[in-house]
Design a protein around this motif. Structure first.
Motif, PDB file in Angstrom:
ATOM      1  N   ALA A 171      -4.066   0.266 -43.179  1.00 33.94           N
ATOM      2  CA  ALA A 171      -4.032   0.808 -41.815  1.00 33.94           C
ATOM      3  C   ALA A 171      -3.188  -0.078 -40.909  1.00 33.94           C
ATOM      4  CB  ALA A 171      -5.448   0.940 -41.268  1.00 33.94           C
ATOM      5  N   ALA A 172      -3.332  -1.401 -41.057  1.00 31.48           N
ATOM      6  CA  ALA A 172      -2.536  -2.326 -40.252  1.00 31.48           C
ATOM      7  C   ALA A 172      -1.053  -2.222 -40.582  1.00 31.48           C
ATOM      8  CB  ALA A 172      -3.027  -3.754 -40.467  1.00 31.48           C
ATOM      9  N   ALA A 173      -0.742  -1.809 -41.822  1.00 36.32           N
ATOM     10  CA  ALA A 173       0.662  -1.664 -42.243  1.00 36.32           C
ATOM     11  C   ALA A 173       1.241  -0.304 -41.871  1.00 36.32           C
ATOM     12  CB  ALA A 173       0.775  -1.879 -43.743  1.00 36.32           C
ATOM     13  N   GLY A 174       0.497   0.509 -41.133  1.00 35.56           N
ATOM     14  CA  GLY A 174       1.038   1.776 -40.654  1.00 35.56           C
ATOM     15  C   GLY A 174       0.460   3.021 -41.288  1.00 35.56           C
ATOM     16  N   GLY A 175      -0.583   2.899 -42.101  1.00 28.98           N
ATOM     17  CA  GLY A 175      -1.203   4.082 -42.698  1.00 28.98           C
ATOM     18  C   GLY A 175      -1.828   4.984 -41.643  1.00 28.98           C
ATOM     19  N   GLN A 176      -1.570   6.287 -41.737  1.00 29.66           N
ATOM     20  CA  GLN A 176      -1.973   7.217 -40.676  1.00 29.66           C
ATOM     21  C   GLN A 176      -3.131   8.129 -41.070  1.00 29.66           C
ATOM     22  OE1 GLN A 176       1.589   9.282 -39.251  1.00 29.66           O
ATOM     23  NE2 GLN A 176       2.830   7.506 -39.821  1.00 29.66           N
ATOM     24  N   PHE A 177      -3.435   8.237 -42.345  1.00 31.08           N
ATOM     25  CA  PHE A 177      -4.571   9.023 -42.818  1.00 31.08           C
ATOM     26  C   PHE A 177      -4.958   8.483 -44.191  1.00 31.08           C
ATOM     27  CE2 PHE A 177      -0.595  11.066 -43.877  1.00 31.08           C
ATOM     28  CZ  PHE A 177      -0.717  11.435 -45.212  1.00 31.08           C
ATOM     29  N   ILE A 178      -6.176   8.798 -44.640  1.00 26.94           N
ATOM     30  CA  ILE A 178      -6.714   8.213 -45.860  1.00 26.94           C
ATOM     31  C   ILE A 178      -6.827   9.268 -46.951  1.00 26.94           C
ATOM     32  CG2 ILE A 178      -8.648   6.971 -46.914  1.00 26.94           C
ATOM     33  CD1 ILE A 178      -9.364   5.924 -44.148  1.00 26.94           C
ATOM     34  N   LEU A 179      -6.334   8.924 -48.130  1.00 22.35           N
ATOM     35  CA  LEU A 179      -6.501   9.738 -49.330  1.00 22.35           C
ATOM     36  C   LEU A 179      -7.383   8.965 -50.291  1.00 22.35           C
ATOM     37  CD1 LEU A 179      -2.758  10.809 -49.860  1.00 22.35           C
ATOM     38  CD2 LEU A 179      -4.546  12.085 -48.653  1.00 22.35           C
ATOM     39  N   SER A 180      -8.578   9.458 -50.547  1.00 21.40           N
ATOM     40  CA  SER A 180      -9.509   8.812 -51.453  1.00 21.40           C
ATOM     41  C   SER A 180      -9.725   9.716 -52.659  1.00 21.40           C
ATOM     42  CB  SER A 180     -10.851   8.544 -50.757  1.00 21.40           C
ATOM     43  OG  SER A 180     -11.799   8.011 -51.657  1.00 21.40           O
ATOM     44  N   ILE A 181      -9.456   9.195 -53.852  1.00 22.17           N
ATOM     45  CA  ILE A 181      -9.625   9.999 -55.062  1.00 22.17           C
ATOM     46  C   ILE A 181     -10.570   9.269 -56.017  1.00 22.17           C
ATOM     47  CG2 ILE A 181      -7.372  11.086 -54.809  1.00 22.17           C
ATOM     48  CD1 ILE A 181      -6.363   9.254 -57.086  1.00 22.17           C
ATOM     49  N   ALA A 182     -11.322  10.037 -56.794  1.00 20.81           N
ATOM     50  CA  ALA A 182     -12.275   9.455 -57.734  1.00 20.81           C
ATOM     51  C   ALA A 182     -12.535  10.436 -58.862  1.00 20.81           C
ATOM     52  CB  ALA A 182     -13.580   9.095 -57.023  1.00 20.81           C
ATOM     53  N   ASN A 183     -13.163   9.923 -59.929  1.00 24.07           N
ATOM     54  CA  ASN A 183     -13.585  10.766 -61.036  1.00 24.07           C
ATOM     55  C   ASN A 183     -15.055  11.139 -60.871  1.00 24.07           C
ATOM     56  OD1 ASN A 183     -13.877  12.089 -63.467  1.00 24.07           O
ATOM     57  ND2 ASN A 183     -13.892  10.231 -64.700  1.00 24.07           N
ATOM     58  N   ASN A 184     -15.938  10.104 -60.806  1.00 23.21           N
ATOM     59  CA  ASN A 184     -17.383  10.252 -60.580  1.00 23.21           C
ATOM     60  C   ASN A 184     -18.129  10.947 -61.712  1.00 23.21           C
ATOM     61  OD1 ASN A 184     -17.099   8.897 -58.199  1.00 23.21           O
ATOM     62  ND2 ASN A 184     -17.573  10.621 -56.865  1.00 23.21           N
ATOM     63  N   ASP A 185     -17.473  11.222 -62.801  1.00 23.96           N
ATOM     64  CA  ASP A 185     -18.154  11.758 -63.981  1.00 23.96           C
ATOM     65  C   ASP A 185     -18.357  10.603 -64.960  1.00 23.96           C
ATOM     66  OD1 ASP A 185     -18.932  14.072 -65.793  1.00 23.96           O
ATOM     67  OD2 ASP A 185     -17.325  13.166 -66.981  1.00 23.96           O
ATOM     68  N   PRO A 186     -19.539  10.431 -65.554  1.00 24.68           N
ATOM     69  CA  PRO A 186     -20.655  11.385 -65.675  1.00 24.68           C
ATOM     70  C   PRO A 186     -21.851  11.028 -64.798  1.00 24.68           C
ATOM     71  CG  PRO A 186     -20.826   9.744 -67.395  1.00 24.68           C
ATOM     72  CD  PRO A 186     -19.664   9.329 -66.518  1.00 24.68           C
ATOM     73  N   TYR A 187     -21.625  10.416 -63.652  1.00 27.86           N
ATOM     74  CA  TYR A 187     -22.728   9.896 -62.854  1.00 27.86           C
ATOM     75  C   TYR A 187     -23.492  11.004 -62.130  1.00 27.86           C
ATOM     76  CZ  TYR A 187     -20.376   5.494 -63.762  1.00 27.86           C
ATOM     77  OH  TYR A 187     -19.794   4.427 -64.384  1.00 27.86           O
TER      78      TYR A 187
END
Length: 538
Positions: A430-446
């Motif tokens: 964010a400090a380096a200029g990021g304007q929105f967040i993309l969060s990706i995950a698998n979360n299987d098999p939890y």
């Protein structure tokens, strides 16, 4: 205990009752004081129960209010016991209860028979992973309790609140630098208590930890001294922290049409145990290609795929890549795809930014790898042992902690699965200029419990950085989160889902984004100053 003596004593120092232990019989009380030292196991069991209750209060349970008093029993017991070893034992009991309950979802890994692992070996590996994570987390309250028992008896009540709070905050910061971290007490407030979560805009999660630890300390001192004023202090602190958080949460979200983006999201729901087979690879490419074409037809600005959506090494599976790249070139809609990328003798877990012509514009590599899951710590020692139990493939390489992710719409902030636990990764982007967040995950098999906790972490990351966040997972929970921590849309689990998220780019900078974790040194040096002044004045 100089602070609470009513009159100065002229008795020689050697003959004075020293600190809390010497005066506890007359002046100090603990909820567990009725149990003599030989019944330390009873106290430990009770504290473990308190820890379990706090661990069960994490998402999805709406019972984060328990954290405002769950440390107080440990605090009172720590100060009242005769030795540091006993204090450490009680801290360990509390920590095992808390971290063990909070991380019990790790057993969702079992059975790993799809990896060719025998059922008993699978249970052994899963139990080992849960045990190591639990014991490492329990070491924190052990160190805290032993330290407070060592320092605390020489302090007055207010000094002990300050020092105890600073110790907890400092130890959580130290533990967060390790590769194994998940359950700081600030997590207990997410996603439901958005008012208190906004304190993180000041100095990250440590500001929330400060609030929780100081209120617990005041409650504990009320028990220890039987003085109502400390209960009043606890109530005043709790109200003040909530009031400040509520004020921060009221900042308006000014809508700017020129900054709007529509992001297509695909939750593929392809189990990991199937995805890595040849049939699973074929299904993956077909699922995500069709989903991409459907969303592109809806005129979205870009499409986001989850972690490991394309389960092959990029550049080494040309048939699958050609089909996907051809779809991107035909629709001319940028694609952000989770896949694996060769790097040296290993490979990275990555998010690739494909432009409208199908070329790779940018790449983010997962910075925080999961110990025992994606790499072996102390490989030379553990590898010969674990490889007898598990066919764990070695070679995954961690990305740098200082990365940028360029898109056709400006710079984005990226987190891949376990990255969400570490706020500094998001703050730096964010400090380096990021304007929105993309969060990706698998979360299987939890289980859905793990999914809810992971979603709660992303709620905190959105608030801290004052950014819109889009999270896409393989099996759930996918979501859209606004900068105030409100979940505007959330998917069902274990279902194939496509969705269009409407977000906005933002360029604001919170105090945390601008100055980092500035509050921690202020807490540490401030508490030392308070304790020193009270000792001098006593």
């Amino acid at each position: 205990m100089w602070k609470i003596r009513s009159q100065p004593s002229r008795v020689a120092p050697a003959s004075r009752p020293q600190g809390v232990v010497g005066q506890a019989k007359h002046r100090l009380f603990s909820p567990f004081q009725r149990f003599p030292p030989r019944h330390l196991w009873v106290q430990g069991g009770l504290l473990a129960g308190v820890g379990v209750l706090l661990g069960l209060s994490l998402a999805p349970a709406p019972t984060g209010w328990m954290a405002w008093g769950a440390i107080a029993p440990l605090w009172t017991s720590t100060v009242a016991v005769p030795t540091r070893k006993q204090a450490a034992f009680l801290g360990g009991c509390w920590g095992i209860g808390y971290h063990g309950a909070a991380l019990f979802w790790l057993f969702g890994l079992h059975p790993l028979t799809w990896l060719g692992m025998p059922w008993v070996a699978s249970l052994t590996v899963t139990t080992l992973a849960w045990g190591v994570a639990t014991l490492w987390g329990a070491c924190l309250p052990m160190v805290w309790a032993a330290s407070l028992r060592w320092i605390g008896p020489a302090l007055g009540n207010f000094s002990r609140i300050a020092i105890g709070t600073a110790l907890w905050c400092g130890l959580e910061w130290l533990w967060s630098l390790s590769p194994l971290w998940w359950t700081d007490i600030a997590n207990s407030q997410s996603p439901h208590n958005t008012s208190i979560l906004h304190l993180s805009q000041l100095s990250g999660p440590i500001a929330i930890t400060l609030a929780l630890a100081s209120v617990n300390g005041a409650v504990a001192e009320a028990w220890l001294s039987r003085q109502r004023k400390f209960l009043g202090v606890a109530i005043a602190l709790c109200l003040a922290f909530h009031g400040l958080g509520w004020k921060l949460a009221q900042a308006p979200l000014a809508s700017q049409p020129a900054e709007r983006l529509s992001i297509g999201m695909i939750q593929g729901n392809i189990p990991t145990r199937f995805k890595l087979s040849s049939a699973g690879i074929d299904q993956s490419i077909e699922t995500y290609r069709q989903g991409y074409e459907t969303l592109a037809a809806q005129k979205v600005d870009a499409v986001l795929l989850p972690e490991g959506a394309l389960p092959w090494l990029w550049g080494q599976s040309f048939g699958q890549e050609r089909a996907l790249v051809a779809a991107v070139r035909a629709a001319k809609v940028p694609l952000w795809a989770g896949t694996f990328v060769p790097k040296g003798e290993g490979y990275t877990q990555s998010l690739l930014s494909l432009g409208a012509s199908g070329e790779v514009l940018s790449q983010y590599d997962k910075a925080k790898l999961v110990p025992l899951g994606e790499y072996l710590p102390f490989e030379s020692v553990l590898a010969p042992i674990l490889r007898r139990l598990s066919p764990l493939r070695m070679g995954m390489v961690a990305g740098s902690s200082h990365q940028v992710f360029e898109t056709p719409f400006g710079r984005a902030i990226v987190g891949i699965c376990y990255d969400s636990v570490f706020p500094e990764l998001f703050r730096a982007q964010a400090a380096a200029g990021g304007q929105f967040i993309l969060s990706i995950a698998n979360n299987d098999p939890y289980s859905d419990r793990m999914m809810a906790q992971h979603h709660a972490l992303d709620v905190m990351r959105a608030i801290e950085s004052d950014r819109w966040l889009v999270r896409v997972t393989n099996t759930g929970l996918s979501a859209t989160i606004d900068p105030r921590g409100r979940t505007l849309w959330k998917s069902a689990i274990d279902e194939h889902v496509t969705h269009v998220a409407a977000i906005e780019r933002r360029r604001t900078q919170t105090l945390y984004v601008r100055f980092g974790n500035w509050m921690l040194p202020a807490i540490v040096f401030g508490s030392i100053g308070i304790a020193w002044k009270m000792r001098i004045d006593a």
